[in-house]
Scaffold this motif. Structure first.
Motif, PDB file in Angstrom:
ATOM      1  N   LYS A  42      -2.623  58.665  10.695  1.00  0.00           N
ATOM      2  CA  LYS A  42      -1.473  59.130   9.913  1.00  0.00           C
ATOM      3  C   LYS A  42      -0.381  58.060   9.883  1.00  0.00           C
ATOM      4  CE  LYS A  42       0.786  62.463   7.717  1.00  0.00           C
ATOM      5  NZ  LYS A  42       1.095  63.761   8.354  1.00  0.00           N
ATOM      6  N   VAL A  43      -0.116  57.463  11.054  1.00  0.00           N
ATOM      7  CA  VAL A  43       0.902  56.402  11.142  1.00  0.00           C
ATOM      8  C   VAL A  43       0.532  55.222  10.249  1.00  0.00           C
ATOM      9  CG1 VAL A  43       1.916  54.669  12.674  1.00  0.00           C
ATOM     10  CG2 VAL A  43       1.721  57.030  13.435  1.00  0.00           C
ATOM     11  N   LYS A  44      -0.743  54.875  10.263  1.00  0.00           N
ATOM     12  CA  LYS A  44      -1.207  53.744   9.447  1.00  0.00           C
ATOM     13  C   LYS A  44      -0.980  54.019   7.964  1.00  0.00           C
ATOM     14  CE  LYS A  44      -5.255  50.721   8.979  1.00  0.00           C
ATOM     15  NZ  LYS A  44      -6.652  50.508   9.401  1.00  0.00           N
ATOM     16  N   ARG A  45      -1.309  55.247   7.520  1.00  0.00           N
ATOM     17  CA  ARG A  45      -1.104  55.598   6.113  1.00  0.00           C
ATOM     18  C   ARG A  45       0.376  55.563   5.739  1.00  0.00           C
ATOM     19  NH1 ARG A  45      -5.229  59.459   7.171  1.00  0.00           N
ATOM     20  NH2 ARG A  45      -3.664  61.114   7.470  1.00  0.00           N
ATOM     21  N   VAL A  46       1.215  56.045   6.640  1.00  0.00           N
ATOM     22  CA  VAL A  46       2.659  56.044   6.387  1.00  0.00           C
ATOM     23  C   VAL A  46       3.184  54.614   6.293  1.00  0.00           C
ATOM     24  CG1 VAL A  46       4.915  56.578   7.407  1.00  0.00           C
ATOM     25  CG2 VAL A  46       3.124  58.325   7.356  1.00  0.00           C
ATOM     26  N   ILE A  47       2.730  53.743   7.163  1.00  0.00           N
ATOM     27  CA  ILE A  47       3.152  52.335   7.132  1.00  0.00           C
ATOM     28  C   ILE A  47       2.768  51.693   5.804  1.00  0.00           C
ATOM     29  CG2 ILE A  47       2.717  50.046   8.120  1.00  0.00           C
ATOM     30  CD1 ILE A  47       2.495  51.420  10.859  1.00  0.00           C
ATOM     31  N   TYR A  48       1.521  51.908   5.377  1.00  0.00           N
ATOM     32  CA  TYR A  48       1.070  51.336   4.105  1.00  0.00           C
ATOM     33  C   TYR A  48       1.886  51.881   2.932  1.00  0.00           C
ATOM     34  CZ  TYR A  48      -3.063  49.249   6.308  1.00  0.00           C
ATOM     35  OH  TYR A  48      -3.904  48.481   7.075  1.00  0.00           O
ATOM     36  N   THR A  49       2.203  53.182   2.977  1.00  0.00           N
ATOM     37  CA  THR A  49       3.009  53.782   1.909  1.00  0.00           C
ATOM     38  C   THR A  49       4.400  53.160   1.859  1.00  0.00           C
ATOM     39  OG1 THR A  49       1.850  55.886   2.224  1.00  0.00           O
ATOM     40  CG2 THR A  49       3.892  55.955   0.968  1.00  0.00           C
ATOM     41  N   ASN A  50       5.003  53.002   3.041  1.00  0.00           N
ATOM     42  CA  ASN A  50       6.340  52.399   3.110  1.00  0.00           C
ATOM     43  C   ASN A  50       6.344  50.969   2.578  1.00  0.00           C
ATOM     44  OD1 ASN A  50       7.585  54.649   4.159  1.00  0.00           O
ATOM     45  ND2 ASN A  50       7.439  53.981   6.289  1.00  0.00           N
ATOM     46  N   ILE A  51       5.321  50.193   2.967  1.00  0.00           N
ATOM     47  CA  ILE A  51       5.223  48.798   2.503  1.00  0.00           C
ATOM     48  C   ILE A  51       5.052  48.748   0.985  1.00  0.00           C
ATOM     49  CG2 ILE A  51       3.791  46.715   2.549  1.00  0.00           C
ATOM     50  CD1 ILE A  51       3.241  47.303   5.500  1.00  0.00           C
ATOM     51  N   PHE A  52       4.172  49.615   0.463  1.00  0.00           N
ATOM     52  CA  PHE A  52       3.911  49.632  -0.981  1.00  0.00           C
ATOM     53  C   PHE A  52       5.189  49.914  -1.766  1.00  0.00           C
ATOM     54  CE2 PHE A  52       3.021  52.182  -4.782  1.00  0.00           C
ATOM     55  CZ  PHE A  52       2.253  51.272  -5.503  1.00  0.00           C
ATOM     56  N   TRP A  53       5.887  51.009  -1.403  1.00  0.00           N
ATOM     57  CA  TRP A  53       7.077  51.385  -2.157  1.00  0.00           C
ATOM     58  C   TRP A  53       8.231  50.406  -1.940  1.00  0.00           C
ATOM     59  CZ3 TRP A  53       6.779  54.167  -6.195  1.00  0.00           C
ATOM     60  CH2 TRP A  53       5.814  55.170  -6.291  1.00  0.00           C
ATOM     61  N   ALA A  54       8.289  49.791  -0.753  1.00  0.00           N
ATOM     62  CA  ALA A  54       9.334  48.793  -0.499  1.00  0.00           C
ATOM     63  C   ALA A  54       9.166  47.588  -1.418  1.00  0.00           C
ATOM     64  CB  ALA A  54       9.302  48.365   0.966  1.00  0.00           C
ATOM     65  N   PHE A  55       7.902  47.145  -1.576  1.00  0.00           N
ATOM     66  CA  PHE A  55       7.632  46.003  -2.463  1.00  0.00           C
ATOM     67  C   PHE A  55       7.956  46.358  -3.924  1.00  0.00           C
ATOM     68  CE2 PHE A  55       5.165  43.956   0.948  1.00  0.00           C
ATOM     69  CZ  PHE A  55       5.533  42.635   0.737  1.00  0.00           C
ATOM     70  N   ILE A  56       7.466  47.526  -4.383  1.00  0.00           N
ATOM     71  CA  ILE A  56       7.724  47.950  -5.757  1.00  0.00           C
ATOM     72  C   ILE A  56       9.228  48.077  -6.014  1.00  0.00           C
ATOM     73  CG2 ILE A  56       7.433  49.846  -7.414  1.00  0.00           C
ATOM     74  CD1 ILE A  56       4.912  48.182  -6.967  1.00  0.00           C
ATOM     75  N   TYR A  57       9.906  48.722  -5.078  1.00  0.00           N
ATOM     76  CA  TYR A  57      11.340  48.952  -5.180  1.00  0.00           C
ATOM     77  C   TYR A  57      12.100  47.627  -5.312  1.00  0.00           C
ATOM     78  CZ  TYR A  57      15.455  51.896  -4.211  1.00  0.00           C
ATOM     79  OH  TYR A  57      16.628  52.598  -4.306  1.00  0.00           O
ATOM     80  N   ASN A  58      11.754  46.651  -4.452  1.00  0.00           N
ATOM     81  CA  ASN A  58      12.456  45.367  -4.459  1.00  0.00           C
ATOM     82  C   ASN A  58      12.089  44.507  -5.668  1.00  0.00           C
ATOM     83  OD1 ASN A  58      14.184  44.878  -1.872  1.00  0.00           O
ATOM     84  ND2 ASN A  58      12.341  45.922  -1.123  1.00  0.00           N
ATOM     85  N   ILE A  59      10.841  44.599  -6.106  1.00  0.00           N
ATOM     86  CA  ILE A  59      10.428  43.834  -7.296  1.00  0.00           C
ATOM     87  C   ILE A  59      11.219  44.306  -8.528  1.00  0.00           C
ATOM     88  CG2 ILE A  59       8.536  43.480  -8.930  1.00  0.00           C
ATOM     89  CD1 ILE A  59       6.653  43.437  -6.469  1.00  0.00           C
ATOM     90  N   ILE A  60      11.306  45.635  -8.659  1.00  0.00           N
ATOM     91  CA  ILE A  60      12.078  46.187  -9.781  1.00  0.00           C
ATOM     92  C   ILE A  60      13.554  45.788  -9.655  1.00  0.00           C
ATOM     93  CG2 ILE A  60      12.902  48.320 -10.872  1.00  0.00           C
ATOM     94  CD1 ILE A  60      10.215  49.585 -10.053  1.00  0.00           C
TER      95      ILE A  60
END
Length: 301
Positions: free
Chosen positions: A247-265
């Motif tokens: 569960k922690v691993k999935r949450v980490i990947y989700t956070n990384i994904f949205w952080a990158f998308i958020y900052n790129i935009i």
């Protein structure tokens, strides 16, 4: 996931089943040596022996996979398995052989005390499988995880584990280096290997495994060798650890994904001149709130 048996799959404290001592002094020597050991068998004997007298022990030493030794009142003694006796060419008489055979038939663990010349004491321990062990094994299997047991005990009790817990891969009569070899062999096949143990003999295996898990009742050395230390000694915590880590691993990947998308935009808007500084500051706060909120989902595992 490989499990140790004594004190891990079986109950922490075992019941003293059969005892034989040449004399009262031999009983006190046995007690005094065990008082210095952290092994579950030692703690079980010390707990059961209310009328024993503690003698001064010097040069105490642990012989991994065999037993312990020490000098008691100027005389050297060894305490451990029959294999330990063989190293000093100490043989069993017919009476001791009968005691040993009967104990092994009952699935008990046998220990001997010797002065390196003759056997002075014999103690066998009856062991019972933890009530939650079957639930833990079934839970791991439901997670598509292979389960095995590495034990220094006899093949007889290994067969009991196979029958009671449904574990096919039970390897018996293993020394600490044999457990180490078993883990290395599985890792060589490309598998991620976890080792669960609580005893001092498990330290090398815990270190060699990709994930070493020390149970709450483990020794200091075991905890130092492990990647994860469980406060509780409840085996049901093992599948929970794996579920939580996934569960922690999935949450980490989700956070990384949205952080990158958020900052790129955000960078795209900033470079094109469409990002107001006030909105940018607000966006950063909202980003942190999102990451924290997403991470709190771990609590629901």
């Amino acid at each position: 996931v490989f499990f140790d048996k004594t004190g891990t799959i079986t109950d922490k404290f075992m019941k003293v089943s059969t005892t034989w001592f040449k004399d009262e002094n031999a009983k006190n020597v046995f007690f005094s040596l065990e008082k210095n050991s952290e092994h579950p068998l030692a703690k079980s004997f010390v707990k059961s022996c209310q009328d024993c007298k503690e003698l001064k022990v010097e040069n105490f030493k642990v012989h991994f996979g065999f037993g312990i030794s020490g000098n008691v009142e100027g005389k050297d003694y060894i305490l451990g398995s029959e294999e330990f006796l063989k190293q000093y060419n100490v043989n069993l008489d017919e009476h001791l052989k009968n005691l040993r055979d009967k104990a092994i038939e009952n699935g008990e663990i046998v220990t001997f005390l010797s002065d390196k010349k003759q056997v002075l004491g014999f103690v066998s321990f009856s062991q019972s499988i933890r009530p939650e062990a079957k639930l833990a094994v079934d839970a791991l299997k439901s997670l598509n995880i292979e389960v095995g047991v590495l034990t220094g005990d006899t093949q007889h009790f290994a067969n009991v584990l196979k029958k009671e817990l449904g574990i096919e891969d039970v390897r018996a009569n293993l020394l600490p280096e044999d457990k180490l070899k078993a883990i290395e062999e599985e890792k060589a096949k490309g598998k991620v290997v976890a080792m669960v143990g609580d005893g001092i003999n498990d330290a090398p295996a815990l270190t060699a495994a990709d994930i070493g898990i020390a149970m709450g009742c483990g020794t200091d050395l075991t905890r130092e060798s492990a990647s994860i230390s469980l406060i509780s000694d409840d085996l049901r915590k093992i599948p929970l650890v794996i579920i939580l880590s996934r569960k922690v691993k999935r949450v980490i990947y989700t956070n990384i994904f949205w952080a990158f998308i958020y900052n790129i935009i955000g960078m795209g808007l900033a470079v094109s001149g469409h990002l107001n500084p006030v909105f940018a500051a607000l966006a950063m706060v909202l980003s942190s709130v999102f990451v924290i909120g997403n991470s709190l989902r771990v609590k629901s595992y």
